[in-house]
Design a protein around this motif. Structure first.
Motif, PDB file in Angstrom:
ATOM      1  N   HIS A 163       0.801  -1.219   0.000  1.00  0.00           N
ATOM      2  CA  HIS A 163       0.000   0.000   0.000  1.00  0.00           C
ATOM      3  C   HIS A 163       0.837   1.275   0.000  1.00  0.00           C
ATOM      4  N   VAL A 164       2.075   1.149  -0.437  1.00  0.00           N
ATOM      5  CA  VAL A 164       2.881   2.322  -0.745  1.00  0.00           C
ATOM      6  C   VAL A 164       2.656   2.646  -2.216  1.00  0.00           C
ATOM      7  N   ALA A 165       2.111   3.841  -2.507  1.00  0.00           N
ATOM      8  CA  ALA A 165       1.878   4.236  -3.892  1.00  0.00           C
ATOM      9  C   ALA A 165       3.196   4.164  -4.676  1.00  0.00           C
ATOM     10  N   PRO A 166       3.176   3.673  -5.926  1.00  0.00           N
ATOM     11  CA  PRO A 166       2.006   3.364  -6.765  1.00  0.00           C
ATOM     12  C   PRO A 166       1.577   1.896  -6.745  1.00  0.00           C
ATOM     13  N   HIS A 167       1.700   1.219  -5.614  1.00  0.00           N
ATOM     14  CA  HIS A 167       1.190  -0.144  -5.466  1.00  0.00           C
ATOM     15  C   HIS A 167       1.780  -1.082  -6.521  1.00  0.00           C
ATOM     16  N   GLU A 168       3.107  -1.136  -6.547  1.00  0.00           N
ATOM     17  CA  GLU A 168       3.796  -1.841  -7.626  1.00  0.00           C
ATOM     18  C   GLU A 168       4.521  -3.102  -7.169  1.00  0.00           C
ATOM     19  N   THR A 169       4.323  -3.518  -5.935  1.00  0.00           N
ATOM     20  CA  THR A 169       5.051  -4.673  -5.431  1.00  0.00           C
ATOM     21  C   THR A 169       4.234  -5.398  -4.361  1.00  0.00           C
ATOM     22  N   TYR A 170       4.724  -6.591  -3.946  1.00  0.00           N
ATOM     23  CA  TYR A 170       4.107  -7.387  -2.892  1.00  0.00           C
ATOM     24  C   TYR A 170       2.619  -7.645  -3.177  1.00  0.00           C
ATOM     25  N   PHE A 171       2.354  -8.261  -4.307  1.00  0.00           N
ATOM     26  CA  PHE A 171       0.985  -8.513  -4.743  1.00  0.00           C
ATOM     27  C   PHE A 171       0.370  -9.773  -4.128  1.00  0.00           C
TER      28      PHE A 171
END
Length: 302
Positions: free
Chosen positions: A250-258
């Motif tokens: 939930h650190v923008a831009p939400h690009e990891t740890y899916f």
């Protein structure tokens, strides 16, 4: 772990101490980079407002618009899927217990563990695809399946205000055909064949259970009070997705740890640059920009 420091994660993700409202205006301390709520909790310095409207939460205009798109038809689909899937879970569990033999325990355990890992990867793949590509305006899947992902990034704890049906309807729908096939397998095969393939049965069953429960596990990772002790224990042992671990996504831009079932695969996939490589290839081939629709909704601040 992710290339982001603890300070960056704290400054750019939802507040740990603002659980189910999650709508306070963003006020960042210019020295520490932490939100005001974090500084207040630790006796920090005076903060300087960075914005006068909620950065995220239920008062965000985009979040409100997305929430309003939840339709009666979608609700009916979710109710049918939840009850059907629960019925198939009970039937398959009873059949597994009936056919369980002591000598197959170790095989069943290892196969089930592989099933959990598969479910974790599947959760990451679906989560990444829905977060990164497509638009709410797409026919059928946009409002029904992509909408919740866009809403979740604008109002992360909205999931804690959803009931069991709304939380789990889509994931339970995924489990229906798999569990339905498994039940048919039990009734169509001989006891000898079932024993020979018991490891495969354990794999499919637990994979299906964890796939079906992924969004409930995800909901628990955003819930800060009232959780049963057994859920807290599973989180602390990292058997299911822990709250602190999921906060990284939930650190923008939400690009990891899916991956949001157990989160076990997040670190190795990040080290392999798996998601960023996939995005690079897709962007080069199609010209599509990752998270373009997500960013469009994020701009609707007021």
């Amino acid at each position: 772990m992710t290339g982001k420091s603890d300070k960056e994660i704290l400054a750019n993700s939802m507040y740990e101490d603002d659980p189910n409202g999650n709508s306070a205006p963003t006020t960042i301390n210019q020295e520490s980079g932490q939100p005001a709520a974090q500084e207040a909790a630790t006796g920090g310095a005076t903060t300087i407002p960075a914005a006068t409207s909620p950065r995220w939460g239920p008062q965000n205009k985009g979040a409100q618009e997305l929430a309003s798109l939840y339709s009666p038809g979608k609700r009916a689909q979710e109710i049918i899927c939840v009850y059907t899937c629960i019925g198939l879970m009970i039937i398959n569990l009873a059949l597994i217990v009936k056919h369980l033999r002591w000598e197959r325990i170790s095989v069943a355990f290892l196969s089930a563990l592989c099933g959990v890992i598969t479910a974790d990867f599947a959760s990451g793949l679906v989560h990444w695809a829905a977060d990164t590509w497509g638009s709410v305006d797409l026919p059928l899947i946009g409002k029904n399946f992509l909408r919740p992902f866009r809403e979740h990034h604008l109002d992360p704890t909205s999931i804690t205000r959803h009931d069991f049906v709304e939380t789990n309807g889509d994931n339970f729908m995924v489990g229906i055909p798999i569990l339905g096939y498994l039940a048919h397998y039990f009734y169509s095969k001989s006891p000898c064949e079932i024993q020979q393939n018991f490891g495969w049965i354990a794999y499919v069953f637990l994979c299906s259970i964890f796939v079906a429960m992924t969004n409930q596990i995800h909901k628990w990772s955003h819930t800060y009070w009232g959780l049963p002790r057994w859920v807290l224990l599973l989180q602390s042992c990292h058997i299911i997705l822990p709250r602190k671990h999921h906060r990284i996504h939930h650190v923008a831009p939400h690009e990891t740890y899916f991956c949001i079932t157990t989160g076990w695969l997040n670190w190795p996939l990040e080290k392999l640059r798996f998601w960023s490589t996939c995005e690079f290839i897709i962007e080069r081939v199609t010209g599509l920009k990752p998270r373009d629709d997500d960013m469009k909704w994020a701009k609707k601040l007021t």
